[in-house]
Motif scaffolding. Structure first.
Motif, PDB file in Angstrom:
ATOM      1  N   LEU A   1       0.830  -1.200   0.000  1.00 24.73           N
ATOM      2  CA  LEU A   1       0.000   0.000   0.000  1.00 24.73           C
ATOM      3  C   LEU A   1       0.872   1.260   0.000  1.00 24.73           C
ATOM      4  N   ILE A   2       1.914   1.259   0.837  1.00 25.88           N
ATOM      5  CA  ILE A   2       2.811   2.418   0.892  1.00 25.88           C
ATOM      6  C   ILE A   2       3.504   2.614  -0.448  1.00 25.88           C
ATOM      7  N   ILE A   3       3.985   1.500  -1.036  1.00 25.47           N
ATOM      8  CA  ILE A   3       4.671   1.602  -2.328  1.00 25.47           C
ATOM      9  C   ILE A   3       3.723   2.129  -3.394  1.00 25.47           C
ATOM     10  N   LEU A   4       2.487   1.649  -3.352  1.00 22.29           N
ATOM     11  CA  LEU A   4       1.507   2.114  -4.336  1.00 22.29           C
ATOM     12  C   LEU A   4       1.268   3.615  -4.194  1.00 22.29           C
ATOM     13  N   VAL A   5       1.091   4.043  -2.936  1.00 25.19           N
ATOM     14  CA  VAL A   5       0.867   5.480  -2.708  1.00 25.19           C
ATOM     15  C   VAL A   5       2.075   6.287  -3.141  1.00 25.19           C
ATOM     16  N   LEU A   6       3.271   5.769  -2.750  1.00 24.14           N
ATOM     17  CA  LEU A   6       4.486   6.484  -3.139  1.00 24.14           C
ATOM     18  C   LEU A   6       4.648   6.491  -4.660  1.00 24.14           C
ATOM     19  N   GLY A   7       4.295   5.393  -5.311  1.00 25.10           N
ATOM     20  CA  GLY A   7       4.404   5.339  -6.760  1.00 25.10           C
ATOM     21  C   GLY A   7       3.488   6.340  -7.438  1.00 25.10           C
ATOM     22  N   VAL A   8       2.239   6.400  -6.947  1.00 23.64           N
ATOM     23  CA  VAL A   8       1.289   7.352  -7.538  1.00 23.64           C
ATOM     24  C   VAL A   8       1.778   8.775  -7.324  1.00 23.64           C
ATOM     25  N   VAL A   9       2.229   9.072  -6.080  1.00 25.39           N
ATOM     26  CA  VAL A   9       2.707  10.426  -5.784  1.00 25.39           C
ATOM     27  C   VAL A   9       3.947  10.751  -6.610  1.00 25.39           C
ATOM     28  N   SER A  10       4.850   9.735  -6.714  1.00 25.19           N
ATOM     29  CA  SER A  10       6.084   9.968  -7.475  1.00 25.19           C
ATOM     30  C   SER A  10       5.776  10.218  -8.941  1.00 25.19           C
ATOM     31  N   PHE A  11       4.851   9.418  -9.472  1.00 23.98           N
ATOM     32  CA  PHE A  11       4.487   9.616 -10.879  1.00 23.98           C
ATOM     33  C   PHE A  11       3.901  11.021 -11.100  1.00 23.98           C
ATOM     34  N   TYR A  12       3.056  11.451 -10.151  1.00 26.18           N
ATOM     35  CA  TYR A  12       2.472  12.787 -10.258  1.00 26.18           C
ATOM     36  C   TYR A  12       3.558  13.861 -10.174  1.00 26.18           C
ATOM     37  N   LEU A  13       4.461  13.669  -9.195  1.00 25.79           N
ATOM     38  CA  LEU A  13       5.533  14.656  -9.040  1.00 25.79           C
ATOM     39  C   LEU A  13       6.418  14.685 -10.276  1.00 25.79           C
ATOM     40  N   PHE A  14       6.740  13.468 -10.803  1.00 17.71           N
ATOM     41  CA  PHE A  14       7.594  13.403 -11.976  1.00 17.71           C
ATOM     42  C   PHE A  14       6.934  14.128 -13.160  1.00 17.71           C
ATOM     43  N   THR A  15       5.669  13.882 -13.356  1.00 14.69           N
ATOM     44  CA  THR A  15       4.934  14.525 -14.453  1.00 14.69           C
ATOM     45  C   THR A  15       4.860  16.033 -14.244  1.00 14.69           C
ATOM     46  N   PHE A  16       4.581  16.397 -12.980  1.00 16.08           N
ATOM     47  CA  PHE A  16       4.469  17.835 -12.668  1.00 16.08           C
ATOM     48  C   PHE A  16       5.808  18.542 -12.862  1.00 16.08           C
ATOM     49  N   ILE A  17       6.870  17.910 -12.373  1.00 19.60           N
ATOM     50  CA  ILE A  17       8.191  18.542 -12.469  1.00 19.60           C
ATOM     51  C   ILE A  17       8.625  18.642 -13.926  1.00 19.60           C
ATOM     52  N   ARG A  18       8.391  17.561 -14.702  1.00 19.63           N
ATOM     53  CA  ARG A  18       8.770  17.610 -16.113  1.00 19.63           C
ATOM     54  C   ARG A  18       8.012  18.720 -16.837  1.00 19.63           C
ATOM     55  N   SER A  19       6.713  18.810 -16.526  1.00 18.87           N
ATOM     56  CA  SER A  19       5.901  19.847 -17.157  1.00 18.87           C
ATOM     57  C   SER A  19       6.384  21.234 -16.741  1.00 18.87           C
ATOM     58  N   SER A  20       6.750  21.347 -15.442  1.00 16.75           N
ATOM     59  CA  SER A  20       7.217  22.663 -14.950  1.00 16.75           C
ATOM     60  C   SER A  20       8.518  23.065 -15.636  1.00 16.75           C
ATOM     61  N   PHE A  21       9.466  22.097 -15.722  1.00 19.20           N
ATOM     62  CA  PHE A  21      10.743  22.417 -16.374  1.00 19.20           C
ATOM     63  C   PHE A  21      10.532  22.754 -17.848  1.00 19.20           C
ATOM     64  N   GLN A  22       9.618  22.017 -18.477  1.00 20.71           N
ATOM     65  CA  GLN A  22       9.335  22.271 -19.891  1.00 20.71           C
ATOM     66  C   GLN A  22       8.756  23.677 -20.060  1.00 20.71           C
ATOM     67  N   THR A  23       7.826  24.033 -19.210  1.00 16.20           N
ATOM     68  CA  THR A  23       7.188  25.352 -19.282  1.00 16.20           C
ATOM     69  C   THR A  23       8.198  26.466 -19.000  1.00 16.20           C
ATOM     70  N   ASN A  24       9.046  26.232 -17.960  1.00 18.23           N
ATOM     71  CA  ASN A  24      10.065  27.236 -17.617  1.00 18.23           C
ATOM     72  C   ASN A  24      11.027  27.449 -18.774  1.00 18.23           C
ATOM     73  N   LEU A  25      11.399  26.318 -19.440  1.00 17.39           N
ATOM     74  CA  LEU A  25      12.343  26.442 -20.539  1.00 17.39           C
ATOM     75  C   LEU A  25      11.702  27.216 -21.695  1.00 17.39           C
ATOM     76  N   GLU A  26      10.463  26.884 -21.985  1.00 16.12           N
ATOM     77  CA  GLU A  26       9.771  27.571 -23.079  1.00 16.12           C
ATOM     78  C   GLU A  26       9.591  29.056 -22.756  1.00 16.12           C
ATOM     79  N   THR A  27       9.279  29.370 -21.483  1.00 11.74           N
ATOM     80  CA  THR A  27       9.116  30.782 -21.083  1.00 11.74           C
ATOM     81  C   THR A  27      10.442  31.534 -21.241  1.00 11.74           C
TER      82      THR A  27
END
Length: 592
Positions: free
Chosen positions: A18-44
């Motif tokens: 259960l912990i791994i699943l929660v951490l995986g979901v959170v990590s995936f969200y963070l990874f997606t969010f961070i990638r999107s943020s870096f992409q947006t920052n670079l484009e800006t």
């Protein structure tokens, strides 16, 4: 690899998963969010940089597009913004580029970012390009001078900049996830251990009960939520112990009853297999209990009548009665088969009562009545004829009357002898005849027998020998009864041994017994008659017929058996007969 199946590990693994699943979901969200943020920052950033380039290059476009100045400007701007800078004319011609020779570059009017910039004011696109063929992010805006679009300014940066930042963030997320997972496993294991501690104790208690340790108890822990369960388990264990003891006691009683019953009991289950057999049934059916359990009844007992009774009881589900004779074991059984059927089961209770002794007694009684009737008919008929003759006038003739009376008296004596022998045999068979047992020295005993019968043997010219070892032990016996035994055997030997024959009486010690043998060279006994010569009223044939009643050897057998001994005969027709009497020997100390 097999994972542990204990409850503690299952709880731990479930908690960890259960912990791994929660951490995986959170990590995936963070990874997606961070990638999107870096992409947006670079484009800006690229958009700011390209607008600076467009503003800085606008005067050069209005000054009739000085190529050298534009190239110098792109190199300075590229060095400042650390990106690739390209200036493109409105027709798509590359005017200046800080990374490649503008003259060698193709027309850029068809590139999505250029077309978009000219059309919408800003264009962005990602693709592989440049000399290294790496993936670049292109961002373009129009260059406006004198309120007219003079060209397009474009800035390109490697997408690897985004991926590098994303990788660093991902490494941090992974480290945090691993640390969180390890911590979760430890917390889950400790929590599961506390949760399953009492369950493990209860499991051990159940295992001990299953192994027969009915006195085992679980220690209830006051701080544990399973205290009530442990107490209930202990109460159940106590009740189970009492129940098992009661059942064992009842089973012991039932076993004792079954094994001491005179009747045989067999239980056959629905598959036809024997599940219970008592001692009496083992004797009746000539089987061993351990050998027949769980085997099919039809395989063990080959008697058709017994099998038919069981089959009929199973089929009709009704009690069946019958009498069965088993010739190979010489038994007569009264059999009752009772269905134990409930809810379609077809078990059968087989109860057997032995009628063999009753049948034998019945047969013996019939034979006895028949034999006595036959033996009495002759003397009674003779007495009747003689009495009628006397009544008819023979009484007046003194000589004849005297002869008739003598013959009547002889027949009466014969009947009296038969009755006395029958009474003696009856007392022996019913064990009502008491024996006066005492240590008996066989040397004088046999010497007296030799002397008593020598006159008869000499008169018939029969040799009579005795052979006794000097160290012959004593026997414990009733001298008068044993004398009756050997008088009978010697009389028969003399009676059936022809002139010039030989009779011998010998004795020897064998395995704690004394064997006495009376042998003759007489006419012998046919082999077919040997098994029956000790039966009462049994006579061999006319060649050995006498005025006896066939009771002598029956009396001899019962006297020997009353002494705890045995008697048997060996004979060959025309070669003589040997009777062997085996008596227990008495130790010398006992004899003294």
């Amino acid at each position: 690899m097999r994972f542990p199946r204990s409850l503690q590990w299952r709880i731990t693994l479930a908690y960890t998963a259960l912990i791994i699943l929660v951490l995986g979901v959170v990590s995936f969200y963070l990874f997606t969010f961070i990638r999107s943020s870096f992409q947006t920052n670079l484009e800006t950033r690229l958009e700011h940089e390209v607008r600076l380039v467009a503003a800085a290059s606008a005067p050069y476009f209005s000054a009739q597009r000085n190529g050298g100045a534009l190239q110098a400007l792109t190199e300075r701007m590229g060095e400042n913004v650390q990106s690739r800078v390209t200036l493109i004319g409105p027709d798509g011609t590359v005017l200046a580029d800080n990374r490649e020779d503008p003259a060698s570059m193709a027309n850029q009017i068809a590139q999505p970012e250029v077309a978009r910039a000219l059309d919408a004011g800003v264009g962005i696109n990602s693709r592989r390009g440049g000399a290294a063929g790496e993936e670049l992010i292109y961002l373009a805006v129009p260059v406006i001078a004198d309120d007219t679009v003079q060209g397009v300014a474009r800035v390109a940066a490697p997408a690897a900049q985004v991926q590098a930042n994303v990788n660093r963030s991902l490494a941090a997320i992974v480290l945090i996830g691993i640390a969180g997972t390890v911590l979760a496993v430890l917390i889950g294991y400790i929590g599961a251990a506390r949760t399953t501690r009492s369950i493990a104790a209860l499991t051990e208690g159940a295992r001990q009960l299953a192994a027969g340790e009915l006195d085992y108890r679980v220690n209830a822990q006051a701080s544990d939520e399973t205290q009530e369960l442990a107490q209930a388990f202990n109460r159940m264990a106590a009740s189970l112990r009492d129940l098992v003891r009661d059942l064992s006691l009842e089973r012991g009683k039932l076993t004792a009853v079954l094994n001491t019953m005179a009747d045989g009991v067999v239980v056959i289950d629905g598959n036809g297999a024997v599940v219970l057999v008592n001692y009496a049934a083992e004797q009746f059916l000539n089987v061993e209990g351990d050998d027949v359990l769980d085997r099919r009844f039809t395989e063990i007992i080959r008697d058709h009548n017994l099998q038919q009774l069981v089959a009929r009881c199973t089929e009709r589900q009704e009690v069946q009665h019958g009498e069965v004779e088993i010739p190979q074991w010489r038994r007569y059984l009264s059999v009752i088969t009772t269905p134990l059927a409930e809810h379609g089961d077809s078990s059968v209770l087989l109860t057997m009562h032995d009628l063999t002794h009753i049948r034998q007694l019945e047969t013996t009684r019939k034979e006895f009545v028949s034999n006595v009737s036959h033996e009495l008919r002759g003397p009674l008929a003779a007495v009747k004829i003689l009495a009628e003759s006397l009544a008819s006038g023979a009484l007046k003739e003194k000589k004849r009357a005297k002869d008739f009376l003598r013959r009547i008296n002889g027949e009466i004596d014969r009947m009296t002898l038969m009755v006395n022998e029958l009474m003696e045999l009856s007392r022996l068979e019913s064990e009502q005849s008491s024996l006066q047992l005492a240590p008996l020295d066989l040397h004088p005993f046999i010497a007296e027998l030799h002397e008593e019968h020598q006159e008869r043997t000499e008169k018939r010219k029969i040799a009579f020998d005795i052979a006794l070892p000097a160290d012959l032990p004593y026997v414990r016996g009733d001298e008068e009864k044993l004398r009756q035994v050997f008088d009978n055997l010697l009389s028969n030997a003399v009676k059936f041994t022809p002139k010039d024959g030989r009779i011998s009486l010998s004795a020897q010690q064998e395995n704690g017994t004394v064997c006495l043998r009376v042998a003759d060279t007489g006419v012998g006994i046919p082999r077919k008659h040997l098994p029956h010569i000790f039966e009462r009223f049994y006579k061999v044939d006319r060649s050995r017929h006498s005025k006896g009643f066939g009771l002598g050897l029956a009396i001899v057998k019962h006297i020997v058996q009353a002494h705890g001994g045995e008697i048997h005969a060996d004979s060959a027709e025309g070669q003589g007969t040997t009777f062997t009497v085996v008596l227990p020997a008495v130790m010398e100390e006992s004899a003294n």
